[in-house]
Motif scaffolding. Sequence first.
Motif, PDB file in Angstrom:
ATOM      1  N   ALA A  95      59.705  -1.650  11.722  1.00 19.11           N
ATOM      2  CA  ALA A  95      60.040  -2.086  10.361  1.00 19.11           C
ATOM      3  C   ALA A  95      59.387  -3.424  10.046  1.00 19.11           C
ATOM      4  CB  ALA A  95      61.557  -2.177  10.189  1.00 19.11           C
ATOM      5  N   ILE A  98      55.650  -2.850   9.474  1.00 15.23           N
ATOM      6  CA  ILE A  98      55.421  -2.252   8.154  1.00 15.23           C
ATOM      7  C   ILE A  98      55.434  -3.331   7.079  1.00 15.23           C
ATOM      8  CG2 ILE A  98      56.423  -0.716   6.409  1.00 15.23           C
ATOM      9  CD1 ILE A  98      57.488   0.989   8.795  1.00 15.23           C
ATOM     10  N   ARG A  99      56.457  -4.186   7.120  1.00 16.00           N
ATOM     11  CA  ARG A  99      56.568  -5.235   6.105  1.00 16.00           C
ATOM     12  C   ARG A  99      55.441  -6.257   6.231  1.00 16.00           C
ATOM     13  NH1 ARG A  99      62.861  -5.422   7.619  1.00 16.00           N
ATOM     14  NH2 ARG A  99      63.738  -4.202   5.892  1.00 16.00           N
ATOM     15  N   LEU A 109      53.442   3.737   5.288  1.00 13.24           N
ATOM     16  CA  LEU A 109      54.891   3.648   5.460  1.00 13.24           C
ATOM     17  C   LEU A 109      55.510   2.556   4.592  1.00 13.24           C
ATOM     18  CD1 LEU A 109      55.104   4.174   9.327  1.00 13.24           C
ATOM     19  CD2 LEU A 109      55.966   5.725   7.581  1.00 13.24           C
ATOM     20  N   SER A 110      54.725   1.527   4.291  1.00 14.93           N
ATOM     21  CA  SER A 110      55.262   0.442   3.462  1.00 14.93           C
ATOM     22  C   SER A 110      55.526   0.899   2.033  1.00 14.93           C
ATOM     23  CB  SER A 110      54.291  -0.742   3.448  1.00 14.93           C
ATOM     24  OG  SER A 110      53.129  -0.449   2.691  1.00 14.93           O
ATOM     25  N   ILE A 138      63.127   1.755   4.548  1.00 13.59           N
ATOM     26  CA  ILE A 138      62.580   0.812   5.530  1.00 13.59           C
ATOM     27  C   ILE A 138      63.724   0.051   6.193  1.00 13.59           C
ATOM     28  CG2 ILE A 138      61.093  -1.209   5.845  1.00 13.59           C
ATOM     29  CD1 ILE A 138      59.378  -0.223   3.573  1.00 13.59           C
ATOM     30  N   ASP A 139      64.775  -0.245   5.424  1.00 14.09           N
ATOM     31  CA  ASP A 139      65.961  -0.896   6.003  1.00 14.09           C
ATOM     32  C   ASP A 139      66.596   0.003   7.065  1.00 14.09           C
ATOM     33  OD1 ASP A 139      65.601  -3.077   4.373  1.00 14.09           O
ATOM     34  OD2 ASP A 139      67.045  -2.420   2.856  1.00 14.09           O
ATOM     35  N   ILE A 168      64.979   2.157   8.913  1.00 12.36           N
ATOM     36  CA  ILE A 168      64.101   2.072  10.090  1.00 12.36           C
ATOM     37  C   ILE A 168      64.452   0.827  10.887  1.00 12.36           C
ATOM     38  CG2 ILE A 168      61.706   1.831  10.880  1.00 12.36           C
ATOM     39  CD1 ILE A 168      60.828   3.284   8.346  1.00 12.36           C
ATOM     40  N   ALA A 192      60.151   9.079   9.005  1.00 10.11           N
ATOM     41  CA  ALA A 192      59.560   8.211   7.981  1.00 10.11           C
ATOM     42  C   ALA A 192      58.171   8.700   7.606  1.00 10.11           C
ATOM     43  CB  ALA A 192      59.510   6.770   8.488  1.00 10.11           C
ATOM     44  N   THR A 217      56.530  10.244   3.728  1.00  8.27           N
ATOM     45  CA  THR A 217      55.381   9.750   2.966  1.00  8.27           C
ATOM     46  C   THR A 217      54.619  10.882   2.285  1.00  8.27           C
ATOM     47  OG1 THR A 217      53.865   9.858   4.876  1.00  8.27           O
ATOM     48  CG2 THR A 217      55.082   7.796   4.535  1.00  8.27           C
TER      49      THR A 217
END
Length: 612
Positions: free
Chosen positions: A105, A108-109, A141-142, A149-150, A152, A162, A166
């Motif tokens: 996660a 990704i961010r 994924l972002s 995402i939270d 994950i 996830a 997509t």
Amino acid sequence: MAIIHPKLSQLRLSPLNQRRVKPSAVEAMADDIEAHGLLQNLVAYEDDGLLWIFAGGRRYRALKILAKRKRIKSSDTFPVELRTKEEAIELSLAENFQREDMHPADSIRAFAALRDTGMDAEEIAARFGQAVSFVYKMLRLSALAPALIDLIAKDQLSLEAARALTLTDDHDQQTKVCKAANGHAHTIRRMLTTEKVDTTSGAFLFVGRDAYEAKGGTITIDLFSQGAEGFADDPELVRELAEEKLDALADEYRTIGWHEVRAALERPYDLYMKASMYPATREPTEAETERLAAIDAEIEAIAAAEGEDNERIDPLTDERDAITEGLRAFNREQVAVGGVALWVAHDGSLGKSFYRAKAEPKPKASHDGPIPLYGNSLFADLTRIKTRIVQEAIAADPALALDIVLDSLAGQLLHGAHSYQMALEVQAKAVATDVPDELMATSDVRSVEDMMATRFAAIPAEGRLEAIRTMTAEDKAALLAGLVAMTVDGTVFAGGSPGQRHHHFEQIARASGVDIASRWTAPIGLFDKMRRAAMIDLLREEVGAPSAENCATIKKKADLAVNVSERLPARWLPAPMRIGVFDRAEREPEDFDADMGEDGGEQEDMTDEELA
């Protein structure tokens, strides 16, 4: 870039630190710092009089733990390397990749934040020593809904699930599908691809990615794949392009003068019944004879002087094969009576078969041969629906069920018929009548197997005979009817043709008195599964040429399906579902064996016109 020594109370964990999921082993690091001291400085930037730690977050957390343990004081100082705020994101990501693996996660961010600064996937990959494909997948994924995402980050949603999510960019749909699938990756993937075409499918490979995208088609990349595979978002466009390409190839054979040319996406179900035709071999011309002799002599000389595996031999062999192949071709006589079938193979190549066509003239003048209205699998599904409806009627008529059993036993034991020629085979095998949901959208007919499982659930596996013997005559009759109904089969399987068994099924269906049209009406899903040309032909037969010609101008196949559905008369049924369509003239029992070939398969078939 300077090293300063601020107090612990002046330090804060920066929101720009790319590790937001709490790392593991912080307690162990606190023990290590207490024993050996802080061996590596922290990295921070200054803002509003405070120092914000963006690299060294685990060490900072360990120091806070030691403060709680009263091992250090908030007034104690520690080495901090001072950097600018602009460097924080990149340095934080670099520092974390060099140490304990970041939580997915956080990765990704972080990659999304770097992309937002103007860096592309290639630049990010080069800067941090990651594969471009890995960075690309993180960026994909972002684009998930923030709430996912939270999940994950909380380890409540797997990366596999996830990646499957997509396949759609719609955040609301992502969230709904994730919840409905309970986070299971394969279920999510199936739910999001029911209306897409796999780019590894035969039809898509036959069309080609370039041709599909040139017509405006889009592709959703599958993060499960190793390359650029995924799903074509417009299956109707794939089908139309494939049909156009097939029609163009078919026209080439028509131009040559073949008596019959058939082109369809699926392999024709009746090819096995047609006599194959092979190219004729002609004698080589004088020039070809001389060249073949020269090639053989040259190959022999090279092999003797330089060995049989010499690379100079390969082009000579290829030339010889080309000349030999040119001696094989269909002659005018074969073309005049021959047929060509074209279809799309599973690997995307062109399937091709040459056969001797029937001598009788074809009723259609628009092309060289009648094309069945219903494809192989659709034909099978329609006869399954018909079977389910007739089974339902038999299950409600115990007297008819008993007659069917007696007829099957008498036919086999008294008249020498074979079990496979009977609509009911006396064996404990339920006949499956499962069909796609879209073909049953307008009907409430349930499978008899489901109804029996509900009504007779109380019959135990142990002590079954005793339980049956205590049943009432009415319940026994219902049990007999239901069990017989489950074994009655009128399905014409994909690629097969109607035979004696189907004739027998028609007799049973007629005896049941069932009204097929009252139990099922054609849904839009039926016409979605038909070819454009087949729908126009159907409309011409059922409604008339003016209506067919009017609808032929409709460009989108989905719109055409709706128009055909609305124009057909009430209580219309596809030919395979009409009672009596597979009837045959009655024959003597001794004639049964005449139906059978050496392999035991039925040889007789109905004409395409009768099936349509």
